[in-house]
Design a protein around this motif. Structure first.
Motif, PDB file in Angstrom:
ATOM      1  N   ASP A  72      80.400  17.911  11.582  1.00 30.46           N
ATOM      2  CA  ASP A  72      81.622  18.241  10.850  1.00 30.46           C
ATOM      3  C   ASP A  72      81.757  19.762  10.830  1.00 30.46           C
ATOM      4  OD1 ASP A  72      83.539  18.870   8.869  1.00 30.46           O
ATOM      5  OD2 ASP A  72      83.071  17.055   7.735  1.00 30.46           O
ATOM      6  N   ALA A  73      82.686  20.278  11.613  1.00 35.20           N
ATOM      7  CA  ALA A  73      82.830  21.726  11.772  1.00 35.20           C
ATOM      8  C   ALA A  73      83.167  22.414  10.454  1.00 35.20           C
ATOM      9  CB  ALA A  73      83.897  22.036  12.819  1.00 35.20           C
ATOM     10  N   LYS A  74      84.036  21.790   9.649  1.00 31.49           N
ATOM     11  CA  LYS A  74      84.409  22.411   8.368  1.00 31.49           C
ATOM     12  C   LYS A  74      83.214  22.480   7.422  1.00 31.49           C
ATOM     13  CE  LYS A  74      88.852  21.759   6.942  1.00 31.49           C
ATOM     14  NZ  LYS A  74      89.987  20.976   6.405  1.00 31.49           N
ATOM     15  N   LEU A  75      82.454  21.395   7.344  1.00 28.36           N
ATOM     16  CA  LEU A  75      81.280  21.372   6.472  1.00 28.36           C
ATOM     17  C   LEU A  75      80.238  22.370   6.959  1.00 28.36           C
ATOM     18  CD1 LEU A  75      79.729  20.181   4.100  1.00 28.36           C
ATOM     19  CD2 LEU A  75      78.900  18.391   5.650  1.00 28.36           C
ATOM     20  N   THR A  76      80.034  22.439   8.272  1.00 25.54           N
ATOM     21  CA  THR A  76      79.076  23.387   8.834  1.00 25.54           C
ATOM     22  C   THR A  76      79.477  24.821   8.506  1.00 25.54           C
ATOM     23  OG1 THR A  76      78.534  21.862  10.621  1.00 25.54           O
ATOM     24  CG2 THR A  76      78.001  24.186  10.984  1.00 25.54           C
ATOM     25  N   ALA A  77      80.762  25.148   8.641  1.00 23.37           N
ATOM     26  CA  ALA A  77      81.244  26.496   8.333  1.00 23.37           C
ATOM     27  C   ALA A  77      81.045  26.806   6.847  1.00 23.37           C
ATOM     28  CB  ALA A  77      82.713  26.629   8.719  1.00 23.37           C
ATOM     29  N   TYR A  78      81.338  25.842   5.978  1.00 23.40           N
ATOM     30  CA  TYR A  78      81.163  26.037   4.539  1.00 23.40           C
ATOM     31  C   TYR A  78      79.691  26.290   4.203  1.00 23.40           C
ATOM     32  CZ  TYR A  78      80.471  24.890  -0.358  1.00 23.40           C
ATOM     33  OH  TYR A  78      80.070  24.904  -1.671  1.00 23.40           O
ATOM     34  N   ASP A 122      77.324  27.336   6.160  1.00 23.20           N
ATOM     35  CA  ASP A 122      76.897  28.604   6.725  1.00 23.20           C
ATOM     36  C   ASP A 122      77.333  29.753   5.823  1.00 23.20           C
ATOM     37  OD1 ASP A 122      75.781  30.323   8.809  1.00 23.20           O
ATOM     38  OD2 ASP A 122      77.861  30.879   9.179  1.00 23.20           O
TER      39      ASP A 122
END
Length: 80
Positions: free
Chosen positions: A63-69, A71
């Motif tokens: 999940d790109a959004k969760l990963t960005a959050y 990070d």
């Protein structure tokens, strides 16, 4: 002439020095030498094998959004 006890102690110390010298690696974080039982390559291989086991048992969430959050959160916590 050295006594048998002193000679035995010298042999033990020589063996320990050889053992420690053969099993030392430089810690990449501290830069200090440390005793190690596995090589860097073995450690990487073990890590890859265990990562596969965890992924098989638990799965991986992509999940790109969760990963960005996460990070951004981790970066913020690291600064504090």
């Amino acid at each position: 002439m050295l006594s048998p006890r002193v000679l035995a102690a010298v042999h033990v110390l020589t063996g320990l020095i050889a053992l420690v010298g053969a099993g030392c690696a430089t810690n990449p974080v501290t830069g200090w030498p440390e005793f190690t039982l596995v090589s860097v390559e073995q450690e990487k291989q073990l890590g890859e094998e265990e990562a596969k086991k965890v992924e098989a048992q638990m799965g991986v969430l992509e999940d790109a959004k969760l990963t960005a959050y996460l990070d951004a959160l981790g970066q913020r916590l690291a600064r504090e």
